[in-house]
Motif scaffolding. Structure first.
Motif, PDB file in Angstrom:
ATOM      1  N   VAL A 108      42.968  61.807  42.716  1.00 47.49           N
ATOM      2  CA  VAL A 108      42.351  61.071  41.620  1.00 47.49           C
ATOM      3  C   VAL A 108      40.950  61.625  41.411  1.00 47.49           C
ATOM      4  CG1 VAL A 108      41.545  58.817  40.817  1.00 47.49           C
ATOM      5  CG2 VAL A 108      43.676  58.985  42.123  1.00 47.49           C
ATOM      6  N   PRO A 109      40.600  62.039  40.200  1.00 43.06           N
ATOM      7  CA  PRO A 109      39.260  62.586  39.963  1.00 43.06           C
ATOM      8  C   PRO A 109      38.172  61.595  40.357  1.00 43.06           C
ATOM      9  CG  PRO A 109      40.686  62.932  38.056  1.00 43.06           C
ATOM     10  CD  PRO A 109      41.425  62.023  38.975  1.00 43.06           C
ATOM     11  N   ALA A 110      37.073  62.112  40.896  1.00 47.58           N
ATOM     12  CA  ALA A 110      35.987  61.251  41.365  1.00 47.58           C
ATOM     13  C   ALA A 110      35.451  60.357  40.255  1.00 47.58           C
ATOM     14  CB  ALA A 110      34.865  62.109  41.947  1.00 47.58           C
ATOM     15  N   PHE A 111      35.402  60.877  39.035  1.00 44.89           N
ATOM     16  CA  PHE A 111      34.839  60.066  37.947  1.00 44.89           C
ATOM     17  C   PHE A 111      35.701  58.838  37.662  1.00 44.89           C
ATOM     18  CE2 PHE A 111      37.810  62.458  35.300  1.00 44.89           C
ATOM     19  CZ  PHE A 111      38.143  61.570  34.293  1.00 44.89           C
ATOM     20  N   MET A 112      37.034  58.963  37.899  1.00 44.47           N
ATOM     21  CA  MET A 112      37.892  57.789  37.722  1.00 44.47           C
ATOM     22  C   MET A 112      37.656  56.781  38.840  1.00 44.47           C
ATOM     23  SD  MET A 112      41.562  59.070  36.262  1.00 44.47           S
ATOM     24  CE  MET A 112      41.706  60.038  34.750  1.00 44.47           C
ATOM     25  N   LYS A 113      37.485  57.256  40.053  1.00 44.71           N
ATOM     26  CA  LYS A 113      37.225  56.345  41.167  1.00 44.71           C
ATOM     27  C   LYS A 113      35.961  55.527  40.918  1.00 44.71           C
ATOM     28  CE  LYS A 113      39.227  59.482  44.593  1.00 44.71           C
ATOM     29  NZ  LYS A 113      38.941  60.298  45.789  1.00 44.71           N
ATOM     30  N   ALA A 124      42.574  53.248  27.875  1.00 41.34           N
ATOM     31  CA  ALA A 124      42.073  54.247  26.929  1.00 41.34           C
ATOM     32  C   ALA A 124      41.746  55.559  27.636  1.00 41.34           C
ATOM     33  CB  ALA A 124      40.847  53.707  26.200  1.00 41.34           C
ATOM     34  N   ILE A 125      41.106  55.477  28.806  1.00 41.19           N
ATOM     35  CA  ILE A 125      40.747  56.702  29.509  1.00 41.19           C
ATOM     36  C   ILE A 125      41.990  57.422  30.020  1.00 41.19           C
ATOM     37  CG2 ILE A 125      40.397  55.767  31.852  1.00 41.19           C
ATOM     38  CD1 ILE A 125      37.883  57.461  32.053  1.00 41.19           C
ATOM     39  N   LEU A 126      42.988  56.662  30.446  1.00 43.63           N
ATOM     40  CA  LEU A 126      44.236  57.278  30.884  1.00 43.63           C
ATOM     41  C   LEU A 126      45.019  57.855  29.708  1.00 43.63           C
ATOM     42  CD1 LEU A 126      45.386  54.750  33.627  1.00 43.63           C
ATOM     43  CD2 LEU A 126      44.547  57.078  33.969  1.00 43.63           C
ATOM     44  N   LYS A 127      44.932  57.216  28.558  1.00 41.42           N
ATOM     45  CA  LYS A 127      45.586  57.774  27.368  1.00 41.42           C
ATOM     46  C   LYS A 127      44.979  59.127  27.012  1.00 41.42           C
ATOM     47  CE  LYS A 127      46.552  56.862  22.468  1.00 41.42           C
ATOM     48  NZ  LYS A 127      46.468  55.878  21.353  1.00 41.42           N
ATOM     49  N   THR A 128      43.678  59.211  27.039  1.00 39.39           N
ATOM     50  CA  THR A 128      43.021  60.488  26.740  1.00 39.39           C
ATOM     51  C   THR A 128      43.426  61.546  27.759  1.00 39.39           C
ATOM     52  OG1 THR A 128      41.130  59.382  25.731  1.00 39.39           O
ATOM     53  CG2 THR A 128      40.790  61.642  26.479  1.00 39.39           C
ATOM     54  N   HIS A 129      43.447  61.166  29.023  1.00 39.56           N
ATOM     55  CA  HIS A 129      43.854  62.078  30.103  1.00 39.56           C
ATOM     56  C   HIS A 129      45.271  62.603  29.863  1.00 39.56           C
ATOM     57  CE1 HIS A 129      44.652  63.463  34.235  1.00 39.56           C
ATOM     58  NE2 HIS A 129      45.789  62.773  34.149  1.00 39.56           N
TER      59      HIS A 129
END
Length: 359
Positions: A108-113, A124-129
């Motif tokens: 999991v990317p650090a910025f998501m953690k 929304a952030i997961l949709k963009t990903h």
């Protein structure tokens, strides 16, 4: 390579398999390490020869996971994945992408953690990903593991970061979002132990039935199939495949390996491990591979066969040795030995694909 290897290769390998993938009308795949990773195909002409000869589909072991492709909020890095895709295309192979969303702490990317936001912001952030990555590979990959390992052993949803932030909604939203930007690739939910854990399978089938009721466009189920010589039974495996088949979903074996030692068995726990791949063990492994692949062929109708992928090329490269067994001893879970010679297990897969008796 050990002395035991030379013994079994001379006594038990039998007739060589000339080209494994020619024995099936569905993809016959393998996962690969890349670049600076240990056992990378990029550094091994011998491994490349095996790949080119025997497999029709490739999966990247690591470089298409979350932290590799999306390390920072506005940063996507496709350089390695694109080079991997070029290798596949240059050699006439299709590509199975693994994986858009996975809970593993080191993936999991650090910025998501560290991300702060409500459920809507997380979706929304997961949709963009998902859509950025799926758009990049649209028309270039045959299939994708959209979400990996979202269900607990023993049933219920895994209490991952994504589940904590969105409940189970992130799973179906990921499928919907991937399909919106890629109309052709097969979209899989992928997990381990769903062929053996009845409660885990019930959670999966409940999720799939919900998907159907809400028209979530999942294509199929990826059965990782990290299994053992003595567990689970072939009938249990077949029954699990049937759960997907009855829902008219594709079945894909995505990460098959069969180690000689079962680290969860009472003999292993008592220190009774196999330290040599004897001819008898090599033949037993051959039969087990044949039975599993034949069960797949017999249970899953042709139109629902997403393919069979083994998780690694040569025994020394297996994650089971580097991650699980901590190099405490050798094991032999794959189809080729450390010198990329064919093992009896390869003939077992070939016989299973051909529908021959498993002996």
């Amino acid at each position: 390579m050990t002395g035991a290897d030379s013994g079994w290769s001379e006594k038990t390998s039998g007739a060589d398999v000339s080209k494994l993938s020619k024995l099936a009308k569905f993809p016959v795949g393998v996962s690969l390490a890349y670049g600076n990773e240990a056992f990378s195909y990029t550094n091994s002409p011998a491994q490349q020869a095996v790949i080119k000869t025997h497999f029709s589909q490739l999966t990247a072991g690591n470089i298409m996971k979350m932290s590799y492709l999306h390390p920072a909020p506005d940063t996507y890095n496709f350089t390695q994945a694109d080079d991997f895709l070029k290798f596949a295309r240059d050699n006439g192979k299709t590509l199975h992408a693994h994986t858009l969303i996975w809970h593993s702490d080191y993936q999991v990317p650090a910025f998501m953690k560290n991300y702060q936001g409500d459920k809507a912001a997380w979706l929304a952030i997961l949709k963009t990903h998902v859509q950025t990555i799926a758009t990049h590979f649209s028309g270039k990959v045959a299939s994708l593991d959209v979400v990996n390992e979202a269900i607990n052993d023993g049933g219920g949803y895994r209490n991952s970061l994504f589940y904590q932030k969105t409940g189970a909604d992130y799973i179906e939203q990921a499928v919907i979002n991937a399909r919106a930007v890629d109309q052709k690739a097969d979209l899989y939910y992928n997990d381990y132990n769903i062929e053996a854990d009845a409660a885990k399978l019930r959670t999966l089938t409940g999720m799939l039935d919900g998907f159907k009721a809400r028209s979530v466009p999942v294509t199929g189920v990826g059965f990782q199939m990290h299994i053992y010589m003595d567990y689970p039974s072939v009938s249990t495996i077949s029954a699990a495949f049937k759960q997907a088949v009855e829902r008219k979903l594709k079945v894909k074996i995505t990460e098959l390996d069969i180690p000689v030692n079962n680290p969860f068995s009472p003999p292993y726990q008592a220190g009774d491990i196999q330290r040599e791949l004897t001819p008898a063990l090599a033949l037993a492994q051959k039969k087990r591979y044949c039975e599993v692949v034949k069960a797949y062929r017999d249970t899953v109708p042709a139109n629902l066969r997403g393919g069979v992928t083994v998780w690694g090329v040569s025994d020394p490269s297996s994650w089971l040795i580097s991650d699980l067994f901590k190099n405490a001893h050798a094991d032999w879970p794959l189809l080729f030995d450390g010198a990329y010679r064919q093992k009896p297990a390869l003939r077992g897969v070939a016989d299973g694909l051909s529908g021959k008796p498993c002996i």
